[in-house]
Scaffold this motif. Structure first.
Motif, PDB file in Angstrom:
ATOM      1  N   ALA A   1      74.056   7.815   3.702  1.00 26.01           N
ATOM      2  CA  ALA A   1      75.071   8.661   3.064  1.00 26.01           C
ATOM      3  C   ALA A   1      74.740   8.886   1.597  1.00 26.01           C
ATOM      4  N   GLY A   2      74.134   7.897   0.948  1.00 27.48           N
ATOM      5  CA  GLY A   2      73.810   8.040  -0.463  1.00 27.48           C
ATOM      6  C   GLY A   2      72.829   6.982  -0.912  1.00 27.48           C
TER       7      GLY A   2
ATOM      8  N   ILE B   1      81.925   4.578  -4.456  1.00 30.26           N
ATOM      9  CA  ILE B   1      82.198   3.313  -5.139  1.00 30.26           C
ATOM     10  C   ILE B   1      80.994   2.384  -5.030  1.00 30.26           C
ATOM     11  N   HIS B   2      80.411   2.301  -3.843  1.00 29.23           N
ATOM     12  CA  HIS B   2      79.245   1.447  -3.622  1.00 29.23           C
ATOM     13  C   HIS B   2      78.063   1.890  -4.483  1.00 29.23           C
TER      14      HIS B   2
ATOM     15  N   LEU C   1      78.926 -12.723   5.306  1.00 25.41           N
ATOM     16  CA  LEU C   1      80.233 -12.666   4.668  1.00 25.41           C
ATOM     17  C   LEU C   1      80.340 -11.455   3.746  1.00 25.41           C
ATOM     18  N   PHE C   2      79.308 -11.231   2.930  1.00 26.74           N
ATOM     19  CA  PHE C   2      79.327 -10.111   2.002  1.00 26.74           C
ATOM     20  C   PHE C   2      79.427  -8.783   2.754  1.00 26.74           C
ATOM     21  N   THR C   3      78.713  -8.683   3.868  1.00 28.70           N
ATOM     22  CA  THR C   3      78.733  -7.448   4.656  1.00 28.70           C
ATOM     23  C   THR C   3      80.135  -7.138   5.169  1.00 28.70           C
ATOM     24  N   ARG C   4      80.859  -8.203   5.508  1.00 30.20           N
ATOM     25  CA  ARG C   4      82.207  -8.004   6.052  1.00 30.20           C
ATOM     26  C   ARG C   4      83.277  -7.854   4.979  1.00 30.20           C
ATOM     27  N   ALA C   5      83.007  -8.338   3.767  1.00 26.30           N
ATOM     28  CA  ALA C   5      84.128  -8.506   2.842  1.00 26.30           C
ATOM     29  C   ALA C   5      83.903  -8.042   1.410  1.00 26.30           C
ATOM     30  N   THR C   6      82.814  -7.332   1.150  1.00 28.76           N
ATOM     31  CA  THR C   6      82.597  -6.861  -0.209  1.00 28.76           C
ATOM     32  C   THR C   6      82.104  -5.419  -0.212  1.00 28.76           C
ATOM     33  N   ILE C   7      82.446  -4.710  -1.266  1.00 36.24           N
ATOM     34  CA  ILE C   7      82.001  -3.326  -1.406  1.00 36.24           C
ATOM     35  C   ILE C   7      80.483  -3.253  -1.497  1.00 36.24           C
TER      36      ILE C   7
END
Length: 210
Positions: free
Chosen positions: A103-104, A133-134, A156-162
């Protein structure tokens, strides 16, 4: 190296992925910011990133405006400032024929966020906002956390962080604090380096800076 610890419980606040909060068994673990989470550079110039939106990306103006305002709020200061002047900008947001399916992408040295309209047009407005935002997060010096070397944290980061790519439109405490830490532990691209990249027509993204 000074490291900043965040209790995972702080990460849970306000972050819900697909209606499911982070699992209870993960709470209580201390996460440390480290240099696997950041690049060597950020795009600021005297603490500000002036951004310019090319004509072919105006269709995403609403998402861009919301994304930059959310980052400014999360950072507690006005880092992203829009300019109508391409030459005055440190960041150009444009449409480009990048790798299909993406996407970007963000290229920091010359200050380009390239958006793939073929992918973006399939996304909802909120998902397009999440992409912006990302990608803006990269200009602050933060890496893709879905590439973090430790598998358990990477998941964890993949599921819970921008910056892990969760497509959230809410910049939670973890991402905000990491961005602030990134700005302190990365180096702003110098004017000479930036101008060298920005004006080199042979570099891949420069053909999109119009």
């Amino acid at each position: 190296m000074k490291r900043i610890a965040l209790l995972l419980s702080a990460l849970v606040v306000g972050i819900v992925i697909m209606g499911i909060s982070l699992v209870d068994s993960a709470q209580g673990r201390t996460i440390y910011f480290d240099h696997n989470m950041i690049a060597s550079k950020n795009l600021t110039d005297h603490g500000v990133i002036k951004y310019h939106v090319t004509g072919n990306a105006h269709k995403y103006n609403n998402e861009i405006n919301v994304a930059t305002k959310k980052w400014n709020y999360a950072l507690g200061k006005k880092v992203f400032v829009q300019t109508n002047s391409l030459t005055d900008s440190r960041l150009v947001i444009t449409k480009a024929a990048i790798t299909p399916g993406l996407a970007g992408v963000a290229e920091i040295n010359s200050g380009v966020i390239a958006l793939n309209s073929e992918t973006m047009n399939r996304y909802s407005e909120s998902k397009r906002e999440a992409v912006l935002i990302h990608e803006l997060g990269h200009t602050l010096g933060t890496k893709d956390l879905y590439l973090y070397p430790e598998a358990s944290l990477r998941s964890l980061f993949t599921r819970a962080t921008i910056m892990g790519g969760d497509y959230s439109t809410h910049i939670g405490k973890f991402d905000a604090d990491l961005a602030k830490w990134s700005l302190k532990h990365t180096t702003p691209v110098s004017d000479s380096e930036f101008n060298g990249y920005r004006h080199d027509p042979h570099l891949y993204f420069q053909k999109y800076v119009v």
